[in-house]
Design a protein around this motif. Sequence first.
Motif, mmCIF file in Angstrom:
data_model
loop_
_atom_site.group_PDB
_atom_site.id
_atom_site.type_symbol
_atom_site.label_atom_id
_atom_site.label_comp_id
_atom_site.label_asym_id
_atom_site.label_seq_id
_atom_site.Cartn_x
_atom_site.Cartn_y
_atom_site.Cartn_z
ATOM 1 N N UNK A 12 -7.964 -53.662 3.880
ATOM 2 C CA UNK A 12 -6.510 -53.633 3.682
ATOM 3 C C UNK A 12 -6.007 -52.191 3.721
ATOM 4 N N UNK A 13 -6.806 -51.308 3.117
ATOM 5 C CA UNK A 13 -6.467 -49.883 3.144
ATOM 6 C C UNK A 13 -6.364 -49.373 4.570
ATOM 7 N N UNK A 14 -7.408 -49.661 5.318
ATOM 8 C CA UNK A 14 -7.437 -49.180 6.700
ATOM 9 C C UNK A 14 -6.226 -49.713 7.465
ATOM 10 N N UNK A 15 -5.926 -51.000 7.253
ATOM 11 C CA UNK A 15 -4.796 -51.596 7.966
ATOM 12 C C UNK A 15 -3.475 -50.961 7.539
ATOM 13 N N UNK A 16 -3.318 -50.756 6.215
ATOM 14 C CA UNK A 16 -2.073 -50.161 5.735
ATOM 15 C C UNK A 16 -1.899 -48.734 6.265
ATOM 16 N N UNK A 17 -3.040 -48.023 6.314
ATOM 17 C CA UNK A 17 -2.970 -46.632 6.784
ATOM 18 C C UNK A 17 -2.443 -46.539 8.213
ATOM 19 N N UNK A 18 -2.761 -47.580 9.030
ATOM 20 C CA UNK A 18 -2.276 -47.556 10.414
ATOM 21 C C UNK A 18 -0.756 -47.479 10.447
ATOM 22 N N UNK A 19 -0.131 -48.122 9.440
ATOM 23 C CA UNK A 19 1.326 -48.177 9.451
ATOM 24 C C UNK A 19 1.972 -47.082 8.630
ATOM 25 N N UNK A 20 1.178 -46.101 8.171
ATOM 26 C CA UNK A 20 1.753 -45.118 7.276
ATOM 27 C C UNK A 20 2.147 -43.817 7.970
ATOM 28 N N UNK A 21 1.413 -43.464 9.009
ATOM 29 C CA UNK A 21 1.679 -42.150 9.602
ATOM 30 C C UNK A 21 2.797 -42.177 10.635
ATOM 31 N N UNK A 22 3.047 -43.374 11.167
ATOM 32 C CA UNK A 22 4.165 -43.461 12.094
ATOM 33 C C UNK A 22 5.484 -43.163 11.381
ATOM 34 N N UNK A 23 5.703 -43.783 10.196
ATOM 35 C CA UNK A 23 6.941 -43.443 9.477
ATOM 36 C C UNK A 23 7.066 -41.951 9.169
#
Lengths: 593, 618
Positions: free
Chosen positions: A296-307
């Motif tokens: 879940x961490x890895x998946x969430x991280x994918x969506x964190x740096x774009x913002x």
Amino acid sequence: MGWLQGGVTEEDRLDLTATGAVLARTARLAAPYRRLGIRAFFLLVAWTGTILAGPFLVRRALDDGIRVGDSGVLFESVVAYLAAALLGYVLYRSAIVTLASVGESFLRDMRIRVFDRLLRQALGFYDRNKSGVLVSRMTSDIDSLSELVQFGLLMFTGALLQLIGTIVALGFLSGRLLLVCLISVPIVALASVKFQRDSNRAYLVVRDRIGLTLSALQEGIAGVRIVQAFGREELEASRFSRTNDSLYRSHMDSVKVAAWYLPIIEMAGTITTAAAIGIGGWWVRSGELSIGTVVAFVLLLQGMFEPVQQLSQLFNLVQSATASLSKLYELIDEPIEVPDPDEPQSLSPAGEIDVSNLSFSYGDGPRVLSNVDLTVGAGERIAFVGPTGAGKSTLAKLIARLYDPSEGSISFDGVDLRSATGRELRDRVLVVPQEGHLFTGTVADNIRIAKPDASDDEVRDALDRIGVLGRIEGFENGLHTEVREGGARLSAGERQLVSLARAALADPAVLVLDEATSSLDPGTELIVEGALEELMTDRTVIAIAHRLSTSQRCDRVAVIDEGGIAEIGTHDDLVAAGGHYAALFDAWQRGQP
Amino acid sequence: MSGQQPSDEPTGSSEPSNERDSIDGSPANSRGRHLLVDALRRQRLGLLMGMGAALGWTAFRVTVPRLIQLGIDRGIRGTDPLWRWSLFIAIAGMFSGIFLGLRRYTAFRNARRVEARTRDRLFAHIQRLHIAYHDVTATGELMSRANTDLQQFQNVVTMVPITTGNALIVVAVAVVMLLTDPVLALLALIGLPLVNLLGKKFSEKLHPAVLAVQKESAELAGVVEETVAGMRVVKGFGAEGVQAEKLVTEADDVYRESIRVSRIRARYLPGIELVPNVGLVIVLAYGGQLVIDDQLTIGQLVGFNLYVLMLIQPLRMLGMVVAQWQRAIAAGDRIAEVLDTAPVIVDPSHPTALPEATRTSPVGRIEFNHVHFGYAGGSGPPVLTDFHLTINAGESVAIVGPTGCGKSTVARLAPRFYDVDDGSILLDGIDLRELERRELRRAISLVFEDTFLFSGTIRENIAFADPDASMDDVRQAATLAGARDFIEDFELGFDTQLGERGLSLSGGQRQRISIARSLLANPRVLILDDATSAVDPTKEHEIRDAMQEVMAKRTTIVIAHRAATISLADRVVVLDEGRIVAEGTHSDLLATNERYREILAASDAGESDDTPVPAGAS
Ligand SMILES: Nc1ncnc2c1ncn2[C@@H]1O[C@H](COP(=O)(O)OP(=O)(O)OP(=O)(O)O)[C@@H](O)[C@H]1O
Ligand SMILES: Nc1ncnc2c1ncn2[C@@H]1O[C@H](COP(=O)(O)OP(=O)(O)OP(=O)(O)O)[C@@H](O)[C@H]1O
Ligand SMILES: [Mg+2]
């Protein structure tokens, strides 16, 4: 010379208090849409929630379903995930519509408000402000707001919510692992701050250069006749090329800024993922974390740096929109120099004009007129003559209340001009300026400007009354001939005829002709003046002309010199008196046929 | 020209720009395509580099999920040292980052180069295009060719490396997924083409709507510009209400179109987000079952998940690229239309040189030989009919005639701003069409009736014909034009800046500066088109003296309405409805010609000296 863009420089940076004031005022102005705005915000919050739900559901599926071989839990998670996705679809959709409707309504109000303000300003305001800058308020400043409204606001709020939401979610999943992931924060933060600063600087330079390039382009096109007349085509092209090249270089500077920043964010993202796998994996091995949590961490991280990246790019947009807003508010706050009275008095249809003890200066410039006393009777025709810069046009403009006197007063039939409404005054007093500026459109459109609901027949009638209908009807499309930019389709004299026809159509009680016939041949001038005289029997005419043939035809002549009335009387009396006018007339006569 | 930093992936939100008519690739687009292909060919090295960077980026980017998968399966769930996989992921990330930066840099550099070069070309071409073209082409229209259209056009150059990268990613990811588990791959990928399709549809729908917004905004800007420029007229005629109403109409139009754009966004964007989410749900459902059944590892499941996420952006972009390409071609077509418009007034292939002046034969003789002329390439109504006039070297001729009779037209024909429809014009015996334009326009200088000054100093404006002219020359020209006194009264004298079309000067002052500008060129033939109309009577004699001096040295054509100026000329030509109706000296004509007296509003000959003209006479 970046006036086309309104000279964007350091003023684009606002300090915090100013920003606060701008935001507070915006909130007040947007009050009618507050409820919609709040709704849009909550829709966005809920939408962010549905995005963040995904990784949590994956974790549940992994930990409680897949790893333990429970297809039921897997199925539940899948259904919940699908539901979240569908809900997200609906929420996102209405968030877009709601936010756009708030933003666009606000912009529409803003455009109308600013333009109304511009229209209510007196000419003095236009003396002080370059027209390019004023136009840029309504164009580039409002455009930068609309850029924000059209997609920036949604992206900015969305990205911000997503970033915050992701961090909260990560902390919720595992505070320890979040701390590990924070290793990249200093780098990202430093890089973002630097990027934000550099790109803002680069952006301002780009905007400035764009302004320069556009005005060079504009001038090159508008002045093409002069350029060709002097054979300067190649020189101008190479000059333009230099401006254009500096724009290219500024573009490249801003590209460079982004070219190092984006990789850093991308690297930070992957390195954080690597850390989550490495250290999180370690904790999974030691049984302190579940595999689902790490995934879940890895998946969430994918969506964190774009913002993060979106935010730092959008920050400029937000900043320049705030700066634009503050410039617009400044414009709206500018006091009106020639205001309408609170309790207007009505004006009688005709009457005498009384100028008493009038003094005037433009802004805080030198006195242009001092202690002028003058009475113009109803139905009188008076000429103002005198050397350039004496103040003839100024006096005429004061009589039409395009400016207010610095001292003294002007009244129409006993009513001070300042106690009448602008609308009513304009029905009584019209000024025809020398340059009969034509607007894009047909001849008829242009004549109708003072009386928009006039029919074609009335327009024709107006042209007929000044004796020039035949000329205009001689054009291939007659009244409906397009005059083109600035009236380029017409000859210089024809432009003035159109301008005079405007006055004939409006038929005011007092008509001020400020060198309105200077490009006409004397023959046509005579016809037009004769026709106007007939048209204007019982009406007052104030004529300013350098051709003394005009003053000869008037009831009285006022010689204006050095800010005052040097002589006044009938043409014959003044000639007989042998003063200023006599000398002027003598000089004029000697040049005459 | 948007100064905003465009995001690396121009999504639906990085606004495309301008403009009317055919957006789709209609057959007329071949010129635009040609221009584009040509631009790309010139940038081939940069493009190659960009594509190389895109390849590198793809390779490393696609490796990352695979490494994560192995990290989970072999590191976390297996026995491999974890740090090794972490390190691999980090290294792959570093490289993909570096290539990303490289790709972005080259992509934008190529595009900005194309933009700058094309804009230079356009400007140079616009400067050369004939005046008849400029008569019918609005400034704003040419501005948008060199601005918004060009923006659109260069956008596609950026797209080349980015699209390459995206296409490579899609192929690579699909291959990797298919190799891992064909069924799951198919299930995961099945919905994704929909993203592509939606992206394409979105772009197609969005573009015309955005154009409509831009069109309405441009119209609104037009109202604002005109109103501000014509504020004296607006105020003088009390037209505030009319203008305010126009603006409300435009603001409502902008509002309506903008809302339409946001509806389109609302219709497509959430869908584009939803489809991959459904893909993820399918991966989780079917893949999860496979893991339960031990046919798939957890790492592979996560890898699949990451791959689906990775595909969203490239697919969306690929959907848009077609539409973007079409738009760029349409924009390129409009640009090419300007570039392909051949200037009508061109230099002859073998120009004849003008004869030099000698003591026995002075120069500056100009002959109008039975000239016929009408605007709009002769298709408009005739303006000059059989205009026949010879002006000898050193002679001065006044052209007098009523408003709109064609005086300015004669003035514009002499420097060959237009070519005659029939007949010919000769300068010193040589047809204007056989002369080099540069030489011709040095020899014949026209002072226009509406003065246009450039922003810059007064000196730069006067020295326009010859930027290297010495200060003495500039001063002398100003003296001759009667402009020196007032210029030197300014605080900065000749270095005074003229802003925004030099509006801060009075009409008379501007006229005199533009006369000085022509005098500095020291032409053989000087044409003054109503160039003293704004001079007040007290200055009349000053101008008279100055004019006399100017006219003594060269051939002069004066267009004027004032007897004082007209009488300076050796000869007067009366023009009426495009024909010469009389010729002679001022006094002869006054005495003998009724039409002439009418035009000058002069009373009957003989009485003219002392009888004031009664109103409405003649
Ligand atoms: N908008 C303005 N702002 C500041 N000063 C001005 C403005 N308009 C005119 N002036 C100055 O006021 C003085 C009087 O100008 P005005 O236009 O009334 O003269 P005028 O007698 O009409 O001259 P002309 O015959 O050239 O039209 C001049 O010195 C002029 O420079
Ligand atoms: N660019 C143009 N395109 C089409 N028609 C034009 C153009 N310029 C002028 N005309 C028309 O050609 C005729 C002659 O115009 P021109 O400008 O030569 O008149 P003029 O004698 O100089 O008049 P004025 O004394 O008013 O300046 C006019 O009827 C005018 O409407
Ligand atoms: Mg003319």
